[in-house]
Design a protein around this motif. Structure first.
Motif, PDB file in Angstrom:
ATOM      1  N   ASP A  82       0.827  -1.204   0.000  1.00 10.92           N
ATOM      2  CA  ASP A  82       0.000   0.000   0.000  1.00 10.92           C
ATOM      3  C   ASP A  82       0.864   1.257   0.000  1.00 10.92           C
ATOM      4  N   VAL A  83       2.036   1.182   0.620  1.00 12.73           N
ATOM      5  CA  VAL A  83       2.945   2.328   0.612  1.00 12.73           C
ATOM      6  C   VAL A  83       3.590   2.474  -0.759  1.00 12.73           C
ATOM      7  N   ALA A  84       3.940   1.339  -1.381  1.00 11.75           N
ATOM      8  CA  ALA A  84       4.572   1.385  -2.695  1.00 11.75           C
ATOM      9  C   ALA A  84       3.664   2.034  -3.721  1.00 11.75           C
ATOM     10  N   GLY A  85       2.360   1.879  -3.542  1.00 10.98           N
ATOM     11  CA  GLY A  85       1.432   2.481  -4.486  1.00 10.98           C
ATOM     12  C   GLY A  85       1.077   3.921  -4.174  1.00 10.98           C
ATOM     13  N   GLY A  86       1.612   4.465  -3.074  1.00  9.13           N
ATOM     14  CA  GLY A  86       1.315   5.841  -2.700  1.00  9.13           C
ATOM     15  C   GLY A  86       2.330   6.828  -3.250  1.00  9.13           C
ATOM     16  N   GLU A  87       2.230   8.069  -2.794  1.00 13.22           N
ATOM     17  CA  GLU A  87       3.095   9.124  -3.286  1.00 13.22           C
ATOM     18  C   GLU A  87       4.220   9.466  -2.314  1.00 13.22           C
ATOM     19  N   LEU A  88       4.175   8.945  -1.096  1.00  9.69           N
ATOM     20  CA  LEU A  88       5.178   9.304  -0.096  1.00  9.69           C
ATOM     21  C   LEU A  88       6.432   8.451  -0.239  1.00  9.69           C
ATOM     22  N   ASP A  89       7.565   9.072   0.063  1.00  5.33           N
ATOM     23  CA  ASP A  89       8.826   8.345   0.183  1.00  5.33           C
ATOM     24  C   ASP A  89       8.674   7.323   1.321  1.00  5.33           C
ATOM     25  N   PRO A  90       9.265   6.089   1.197  1.00  7.54           N
ATOM     26  CA  PRO A  90       9.069   5.065   2.239  1.00  7.54           C
ATOM     27  C   PRO A  90       9.497   5.524   3.628  1.00  7.54           C
ATOM     28  N   LEU A  91      10.639   6.222   3.740  1.00 10.99           N
ATOM     29  CA  LEU A  91      11.089   6.683   5.053  1.00 10.99           C
ATOM     30  C   LEU A  91      10.143   7.752   5.593  1.00 10.99           C
ATOM     31  N   GLU A  92       9.704   8.641   4.717  1.00 12.65           N
ATOM     32  CA  GLU A  92       8.761   9.677   5.131  1.00 12.65           C
ATOM     33  C   GLU A  92       7.458   9.050   5.619  1.00 12.65           C
ATOM     34  N   HIS A  93       6.989   7.991   4.911  1.00 12.82           N
ATOM     35  CA  HIS A  93       5.759   7.321   5.329  1.00 12.82           C
ATOM     36  C   HIS A  93       5.921   6.705   6.722  1.00 12.82           C
ATOM     37  N   TYR A  94       7.065   6.042   6.964  1.00 10.52           N
ATOM     38  CA  TYR A  94       7.251   5.412   8.267  1.00 10.52           C
ATOM     39  C   TYR A  94       7.328   6.454   9.376  1.00 10.52           C
TER      40      TYR A  94
END
Length: 241
Positions: free
Chosen positions: A205-217
């Motif tokens: 779900d994160v991979a399909g979003g617009e946020l950077d992975p570190l920013e999302h976490y």
């Protein structure tokens, strides 16, 4: 629920994680504080490796349990063979009674063999009982290990997320929320505790979003109990709940 990030925060955090969202001045905590926090994150990495080793130990226990089960089957086979031999010897003894001296000699010899077989049979039965007890003990140890491993999942993921949040809150008193998030993100990356590629693979779900992975976490994943430790590939976010 994920909240929309402001363009200013996207620009600041993306600059620290290599995302081309924007550029901003990078603020960081003191070197001593950064070193200490990196050391703590490295200690967390070491603890996760210990947990993985414990999991491997439980796998070895399971293999030993299977080996004991195979040994029990072999013992049962030997018992059946011994019983057949005993019956065969009884038939020989019956025929030996028809002779005199030779029959007596053969019967005495066979009697000794029967006695030895009886001892072997009793020893085999004792070994079977010991094998059964060992299997039960190993099964209990395996179940205990699985319960320990399962109980450790949730606290581990939630504890890491809580630690990240507390560090950000502490730093934000001195440098502001956004700068604190950037600094903590840099420490997670430099310590090896956070693997962006693995985080995306583990969270489609994160991979399909617009946020950077570190920013999302930093913004969401830490409070959702998401796993950032690639060394614990068998422990998913669902397992931590």
């Amino acid at each position: 629920m994920m909240t929309a990030a402001t363009p200013e925060k996207n620009a600041d955090i993306s600059t620290a994680t290599g995302s081309p969202v924007g550029r901003s001045r990078k603020l960081a905590p003191s070197p001593a504080l950064s070193t200490e926090l990196i050391d703590r994150f490295r200690e967390l990495s070491a603890l996760t490796r210990m947990l993985e080793n414990e999991k491997a130990s439980h796998e070895r226990t399971r293999a030993e349990l299977e080996r004991v089960a195979a040994a029990e089957t072999e013992v049962r086979t030997e018992l059946d063979s011994a019983q057949r031999s005993y019956l065969a010897l009884q038939e020989v003894m019956e025929g030996a009674r028809q002779g005199e001296m030779q029959a007596r000699t053969e019967m005495e010899q066979l009697s000794r063999e029967v006695a030895q077989l009886c001892e072997a049979l009793e020893s085999a039965r004792a070994a079977e009982r010991q094998s059964q007890n060992a299997m039960e003990s190993l099964a209990a140890l395996h179940e205990d290990g699985e319960r320990i491993l399962e109980s450790a999942r949730g606290p581990l993921f939630n504890g890491i997320g809580l630690l990240v949040r507390l560090v950000i809150e502490a730093l934000s008193r001195h440098m502001g929320q956004t700068s604190a998030e950037i600094a903590v993100g840099q420490m997670l990356l430099s310590s090896g505790l956070f693997d962006p590629d693995w985080y995306l693979a583990a969270n489609p779900d994160v991979a399909g979003g617009e946020l950077d992975p570190l920013e999302h976490y930093i913004r969401f994943g830490r409070d959702e109990g998401r796993n950032i430790l690639s060394s614990l590939r068998g422990l998913t976010r669902e397992g931590a709940q």
